[in-house]
Design a protein around this motif. Structure first.
Motif, PDB file in Angstrom:
ATOM      1  N   GLU A  37      53.234 -21.449  34.042  1.00 36.53           N
ATOM      2  CA  GLU A  37      53.145 -23.166  35.188  1.00 36.53           C
ATOM      3  C   GLU A  37      52.253 -24.036  35.051  1.00 36.53           C
ATOM      4  OE1 GLU A  37      56.106 -24.770  35.848  1.00 36.53           O
ATOM      5  OE2 GLU A  37      57.125 -22.576  35.852  1.00 36.53           O
ATOM      6  N   SER A  38      51.949 -25.265  33.972  1.00 30.05           N
ATOM      7  CA  SER A  38      50.426 -25.403  34.280  1.00 30.05           C
ATOM      8  C   SER A  38      50.143 -26.094  35.099  1.00 30.05           C
ATOM      9  CB  SER A  38      50.972 -27.212  33.334  1.00 30.05           C
ATOM     10  OG  SER A  38      51.454 -27.473  33.455  1.00 30.05           O
TER      11      SER A  38
ATOM     12  N   GLY B 287      52.634 -28.691  26.678  1.00 28.10           N
ATOM     13  CA  GLY B 287      51.911 -28.628  27.970  1.00 28.10           C
ATOM     14  C   GLY B 287      51.159 -27.716  27.639  1.00 28.10           C
TER      15      GLY B 287
ATOM     16  N   GLN C 269      58.191 -19.618  27.748  1.00 25.78           N
ATOM     17  CA  GLN C 269      57.682 -21.391  27.675  1.00 25.78           C
ATOM     18  C   GLN C 269      56.435 -21.947  27.418  1.00 25.78           C
ATOM     19  OE1 GLN C 269      59.065 -22.782  31.388  1.00 25.78           O
ATOM     20  NE2 GLN C 269      60.912 -24.160  30.996  1.00 25.78           N
ATOM     21  N   VAL C 270      56.041 -22.215  27.160  1.00 25.62           N
ATOM     22  CA  VAL C 270      54.648 -22.662  27.039  1.00 25.62           C
ATOM     23  C   VAL C 270      53.924 -23.826  27.891  1.00 25.62           C
ATOM     24  CG1 VAL C 270      53.876 -21.794  24.471  1.00 25.62           C
ATOM     25  CG2 VAL C 270      54.405 -23.935  24.934  1.00 25.62           C
TER      26      VAL C 270
ATOM     27  N   TYR D  35      58.346 -32.576  34.057  1.00 25.68           N
ATOM     28  CA  TYR D  35      59.021 -32.297  32.820  1.00 25.68           C
ATOM     29  C   TYR D  35      59.967 -31.311  32.717  1.00 25.68           C
ATOM     30  CZ  TYR D  35      55.544 -29.027  30.479  1.00 25.68           C
ATOM     31  OH  TYR D  35      55.041 -28.563  28.969  1.00 25.68           O
TER      32      TYR D  35
HETATM   33  N1  LIG Z   1      56.534 -26.617  34.247  1.00 24.43           N
HETATM   34  C1  LIG Z   1      56.424 -25.667  33.300  1.00 24.43           C
HETATM   35  C2  LIG Z   1      57.180 -26.526  31.737  1.00 24.43           C
HETATM   36  C3  LIG Z   1      56.949 -25.118  30.159  1.00 24.43           C
HETATM   37  C4  LIG Z   1      57.325 -26.424  29.616  1.00 24.43           C
HETATM   38  O1  LIG Z   1      58.706 -26.055  29.995  1.00 24.43           O
HETATM   39  N2  LIG Z   1      56.685 -26.156  28.213  1.00 24.43           N
HETATM   40  C5  LIG Z   1      57.749 -26.397  27.364  1.00 24.43           C
HETATM   41  C6  LIG Z   1      57.155 -27.246  26.355  1.00 24.43           C
HETATM   42  S1  LIG Z   1      56.045 -28.429  26.457  1.00 24.43           S
HETATM   43  C7  LIG Z   1      58.405 -25.202  26.604  1.00 24.43           C
HETATM   44  O2  LIG Z   1      57.546 -24.326  26.595  1.00 24.43           O
HETATM   45  N3  LIG Z   1      59.920 -25.206  26.271  1.00 24.43           N
HETATM   46  C8  LIG Z   1      60.850 -24.489  25.550  1.00 24.43           C
HETATM   47  C9  LIG Z   1      61.776 -24.350  27.069  1.00 24.43           C
HETATM   48  O3  LIG Z   1      61.598 -24.636  28.372  1.00 24.43           O
HETATM   49  O4  LIG Z   1      62.625 -23.193  26.459  1.00 24.43           O
HETATM   50  C10 LIG Z   1      54.958 -26.023  32.813  1.00 24.43           C
HETATM   51  O5  LIG Z   1      54.114 -26.690  33.501  1.00 24.43           O
HETATM   52  O6  LIG Z   1      54.097 -25.197  32.582  1.00 24.43           O
END
Ligand SMILES: N[C@@H](CCC(=O)N[C@@H](CS)C(=O)NCC(=O)O)C(=O)O
Length: 208
Positions: A67-68, A13, A53-54, A108
């Motif tokens: 949060e993006s 993301g 999270q990223v 997401y």
């Molecule tokens: N709502 C968050 C979602 C971020 C997200 O779910 N990122 C994924 C990678 S694309 C992640 O970090 N997944 C690992 C996890 O949720 O533990 C955003 O918009 O930034």
């Protein structure tokens, strides 16, 4: 001057936020991390963002953002000319919010619960069901987004950060072939966005 630091992983993301920075012409530092449980860089990610999270963004004053969409808001605050969010008073602003929040709050999270379903349910069958049901629900939501998508951009003539979400997320499950077969309008938006001069290097770095 100190730059914002973006923690991300290739193809994740953070690509959306990298595109927003590129359109805004804001330089940033980047640190590659892997959020998976056994990765050597997970402790570093957790130290900055306990959600693990990223994207995770560290602003020059040390403020940490997750949060993006929050990141896109803050980029839009300093670079409104990048056109990420329709400005106050624009009739497309509520439309932007409706779909941007739908994407981050409904689409997401299907990955949050489906990527590694054993995190959420104990037995193997339940995990398989959770993966399948979140995948199916996501496909239904993408079909709905296709039915309301404009052209040449999601909001019609106005380009916005919605197009950046579409450019990256149509690279994810269920995969580009599925999107080509089921959501041609979204794929056209994704391709148009990916071909923007500022975004080509970002998309190449993240998706090859
Ligand atoms: N709502 C968050 C979602 C971020 C997200 O779910 N990122 C994924 C990678 S694309 C992640 O970090 N997944 C690992 C996890 O949720 O533990 C955003 O918009 O930034």
């Amino acid at each position: 001057m100190k730059k914002p630091l973006l923690l991300g992983c290739q193809g994740c993301g953070n690509a959306i936020v990298e595109c927003a920075f590129a359109l805004a012409g804001i330089p940033f530092d980047y640190e590659e991390v892997d959020y998976s449980a056994d990765s050597p860089t997970r402790p570093r990610l957790l130290e900055v963002n306990p959600l693990g999270q990223v994207p995770t963004l560290v602003l020059p004053d040390g403020t940490v953002m997750a949060e993006s969409l929050a990141m896109i808001h803050s980029i839009d605050d300093v670079a409104p000319k990048a056109g990420l969010i329709p400005p106050k008073g624009d009739a497309l602003r509520p439309v932007f919010y409706r779909w941007a929040i739908h994407i981050i709050a409904a689409v997401y999270p299907t990955f949050t619960y489906g990527d590694d379903p054993k995190k959420w349910v104990a037995d193997e069958t339940g995990a398989k069901q959770l993966r399948a049901s979140t995948d199916a629900h996501r496909q239904e939501m993408w079909r709905r987004l296709e039915s309301v998508a404009g052209s040449p951009w999601f909001l019609g003539e106005r380009r916005s950060a919605l197009d950046l979400y579409i450019a990256s997320m149509t690279r994810w499950r269920p995969g580009r072939k599925w999107f080509e077969a089921n959501t041609p309008k979204l794929v056209a938006i994704a391709e148009r966005a990916s071909a923007l001069e500022e975004l080509t290097p970002v998309m190449k770095k993240n998706f090859g």
